[in-house]
Design a protein around this motif. Structure first.
Motif, PDB file in Angstrom:
ATOM      1  N   ALA A 204       0.852  -1.265  -0.169  1.00  0.00           N
ATOM      2  CA  ALA A 204       0.115  -0.009  -0.023  1.00  0.00           C
ATOM      3  C   ALA A 204       0.722   1.362   0.026  1.00  0.00           C
ATOM      4  N   VAL A 205       1.967   1.165   0.864  1.00  0.00           N
ATOM      5  CA  VAL A 205       2.741   2.481   0.783  1.00  0.00           C
ATOM      6  C   VAL A 205       3.343   2.786  -0.487  1.00  0.00           C
ATOM      7  N   SER A 206       3.939   1.591  -1.228  1.00  0.00           N
ATOM      8  CA  SER A 206       4.689   1.838  -2.643  1.00  0.00           C
ATOM      9  C   SER A 206       3.707   2.419  -3.551  1.00  0.00           C
ATOM     10  N   ARG A 207       2.391   1.851  -3.492  1.00  0.00           N
ATOM     11  CA  ARG A 207       1.537   2.502  -4.315  1.00  0.00           C
ATOM     12  C   ARG A 207       1.057   4.100  -4.208  1.00  0.00           C
ATOM     13  N   TYR A 208       0.711   4.250  -2.943  1.00  0.00           N
ATOM     14  CA  TYR A 208       0.514   5.543  -2.561  1.00  0.00           C
ATOM     15  C   TYR A 208       1.581   6.596  -2.901  1.00  0.00           C
ATOM     16  N   ALA A 209       2.861   6.086  -2.771  1.00  0.00           N
ATOM     17  CA  ALA A 209       3.885   6.916  -2.908  1.00  0.00           C
ATOM     18  C   ALA A 209       4.351   6.946  -4.446  1.00  0.00           C
ATOM     19  N   GLY A 210       3.690   6.271  -5.300  1.00  0.00           N
ATOM     20  CA  GLY A 210       3.831   6.050  -6.817  1.00  0.00           C
ATOM     21  C   GLY A 210       5.086   5.750  -7.218  1.00  0.00           C
ATOM     22  N   ALA A 211       5.475   4.761  -6.507  1.00  0.00           N
ATOM     23  CA  ALA A 211       6.850   4.096  -6.459  1.00  0.00           C
ATOM     24  C   ALA A 211       6.776   2.956  -7.551  1.00  0.00           C
ATOM     25  N   THR A 212       7.674   2.511  -8.436  1.00  0.00           N
ATOM     26  CA  THR A 212       7.755   1.476  -9.224  1.00  0.00           C
ATOM     27  C   THR A 212       7.429   0.258  -8.577  1.00  0.00           C
ATOM     28  N   PHE A 213       6.927  -0.773  -9.239  1.00  0.00           N
ATOM     29  CA  PHE A 213       6.715  -2.043  -8.539  1.00  0.00           C
ATOM     30  C   PHE A 213       7.928  -2.674  -8.010  1.00  0.00           C
ATOM     31  N   VAL A 214       7.665  -3.076  -6.660  1.00  0.00           N
ATOM     32  CA  VAL A 214       8.576  -3.735  -6.016  1.00  0.00           C
ATOM     33  C   VAL A 214       8.576  -5.022  -6.374  1.00  0.00           C
ATOM     34  N   PRO A 215       9.962  -5.618  -6.682  1.00  0.00           N
ATOM     35  CA  PRO A 215       9.979  -7.063  -7.023  1.00  0.00           C
ATOM     36  C   PRO A 215       9.882  -7.806  -5.873  1.00  0.00           C
ATOM     37  N   PRO A 216       9.344  -9.019  -6.008  1.00  0.00           N
ATOM     38  CA  PRO A 216       9.111  -9.900  -4.910  1.00  0.00           C
ATOM     39  C   PRO A 216      10.192 -10.452  -4.168  1.00  0.00           C
ATOM     40  N   SER A 217      11.323 -10.474  -4.745  1.00  0.00           N
ATOM     41  CA  SER A 217      12.812 -10.830  -3.923  1.00  0.00           C
ATOM     42  C   SER A 217      13.051  -9.861  -3.088  1.00  0.00           C
ATOM     43  N   VAL A 218      12.813  -8.589  -3.506  1.00  0.00           N
ATOM     44  CA  VAL A 218      12.976  -7.384  -2.518  1.00  0.00           C
ATOM     45  C   VAL A 218      12.031  -7.434  -1.303  1.00  0.00           C
ATOM     46  N   PHE A 219      10.868  -7.955  -1.501  1.00  0.00           N
ATOM     47  CA  PHE A 219       9.750  -7.777  -0.343  1.00  0.00           C
ATOM     48  C   PHE A 219      10.446  -9.118   0.449  1.00  0.00           C
ATOM     49  N   ALA A 220      10.835 -10.272  -0.218  1.00  0.00           N
ATOM     50  CA  ALA A 220      11.459 -11.310   0.851  1.00  0.00           C
ATOM     51  C   ALA A 220      12.555 -10.922   1.698  1.00  0.00           C
ATOM     52  N   ARG A 221      13.540 -10.106   1.247  1.00  0.00           N
ATOM     53  CA  ARG A 221      14.654  -9.717   1.879  1.00  0.00           C
ATOM     54  C   ARG A 221      14.260  -8.715   3.133  1.00  0.00           C
ATOM     55  N   GLY A 222      13.324  -7.788   2.599  1.00  0.00           N
ATOM     56  CA  GLY A 222      12.889  -6.999   3.488  1.00  0.00           C
ATOM     57  C   GLY A 222      12.265  -7.537   4.816  1.00  0.00           C
ATOM     58  N   ILE A 223      11.323  -8.790   4.554  1.00  0.00           N
ATOM     59  CA  ILE A 223      10.792  -9.555   5.480  1.00  0.00           C
ATOM     60  C   ILE A 223      11.874 -10.072   6.169  1.00  0.00           C
ATOM     61  N   GLY A 224      12.873 -10.437   5.857  1.00  0.00           N
ATOM     62  CA  GLY A 224      13.861 -11.253   6.370  1.00  0.00           C
ATOM     63  C   GLY A 224      14.711 -10.372   7.358  1.00  0.00           C
ATOM     64  N   TRP A 225      15.014  -9.002   7.093  1.00  0.00           N
ATOM     65  CA  TRP A 225      15.655  -7.830   7.772  1.00  0.00           C
ATOM     66  C   TRP A 225      14.624  -7.577   8.873  1.00  0.00           C
ATOM     67  N   GLN A 226      13.568  -7.714   8.742  1.00  0.00           N
ATOM     68  CA  GLN A 226      12.547  -7.222  10.002  1.00  0.00           C
ATOM     69  C   GLN A 226      12.844  -7.999  11.274  1.00  0.00           C
ATOM     70  N   VAL A 227      13.464  -9.275  11.203  1.00  0.00           N
ATOM     71  CA  VAL A 227      13.850  -9.967  12.366  1.00  0.00           C
ATOM     72  C   VAL A 227      14.726  -9.071  13.377  1.00  0.00           C
ATOM     73  N   LEU A 228      15.650  -8.042  12.603  1.00  0.00           N
ATOM     74  CA  LEU A 228      16.485  -7.342  13.564  1.00  0.00           C
ATOM     75  C   LEU A 228      15.728  -6.322  14.202  1.00  0.00           C
ATOM     76  N   GLU A 229      14.384  -6.077  13.922  1.00  0.00           N
ATOM     77  CA  GLU A 229      13.594  -4.850  14.337  1.00  0.00           C
ATOM     78  C   GLU A 229      13.377  -5.038  15.712  1.00  0.00           C
TER      79      GLU A 229
END
Length: 234
Positions: free
Chosen positions: A209-234
């Motif tokens: 939702a944030v990427s669509r509202y910001a008008g950003a380009t489509f985020v590849p699924p691989s980037v989403f997957a890595r972002g989910i992995g880095w959330q562990v450090l949160e």
């Protein structure tokens, strides 16, 4: 980014687990044992989320997700908290009601009207509310407001029943495993992993939702997957 409310279910389930009935007469020992169980469950949940993210497993599921798919999880998580929250408020209305009012004011109004306090009231609204309400409850306890009340009300409202304040040191420096080695219990770990999976869907829907509202380009699924992995450090 902030912590997901879905973890509250798993945490509360661990805290009120029947296996802690042996610590009725020792509240501080029960607290330490509960913290060790929470640590073990969170470690397993973190490893579970890291594996799903960094090994690319989550990108397989992203194609089936959208912001609308995350709405039911967020809504049901909030509605499910009524089961835990409002019975506790009813047990001590003079403490629970001010807590709800202050939390609503800090999180929804103060964070928008005070620019300098946006971080304090927006991100730390719960912590600020707990500090203020605990001081208020301590004043009521010291003033003897609950001396003539029934035992159920005293147990829910008084600040000197748990024994945590008297048992805690004046100064403590946090460090890893300060409560002892983590306890890995299968049922606790599975409960926390389920909460982690629900938070993954919630986070993914929010990022889309944030990427669509910001008008950003489509985020590849691989980037989403890595972002989910880095959330562990949160």
């Amino acid at each position: 980014m902030g912590g997901s409310f879905t973890y509250i279910y798993a945490a509360v389930a661990i805290i009120i687990s029947p296996r802690y009935i042996l610590f009725i007469g020792a509240p501080f020992e029960r607290f330490v044992y509960t913290m060790r169980s929470l640590q073990g469950a969170l470690i397993i949940a973190g490893v579970f989320q890291a594996v799903i993210g960094f090994f690319g497993i989550w990108r397989v599921f992203i194609r089936f997700l959208s912001p609308l798919a995350a709405v039911p999880f967020v809504t049901l998580s909030a509605l499910g908290l009524f089961y835990f929250a409002f019975p506790g408020v009813a047990k001590c209305i003079e403490i629970g009601l001010p807590t709800l009012v202050l939390l609503l004011i800090f999180s929804e109004y103060a964070s928008h009207y005070f620019a300098r306090g946006s971080f304090v009231f927006g991100r730390c609204a719960v912590l600020v509310t707990v500090i203020i309400v605990w001081i208020f409850a301590e004043i009521l306890t010291a003033a003897g407001a609950y001396d003539e009340r029934n035992p159920v009300t005293q147990f829910s409202c008084r600040t000197d029943r748990s024994g945590l304040i008297h048992a805690a040191p004046w100064v403590r420096f946090p460090y890893p495993f300060q409560w002892g080695y983590p306890i890995f219990c299968a049922q606790d770990c599975f409960a926390m992993m389920a909460a982690s999976f629900a938070s993954l869907i919630e986070s993914t829907g929010t990022l889309i939702a944030v990427s669509r509202y910001a008008g950003a380009t489509f985020v590849p699924p691989s980037v989403f997957a890595r972002g989910i992995g880095w959330q562990v450090l949160e």
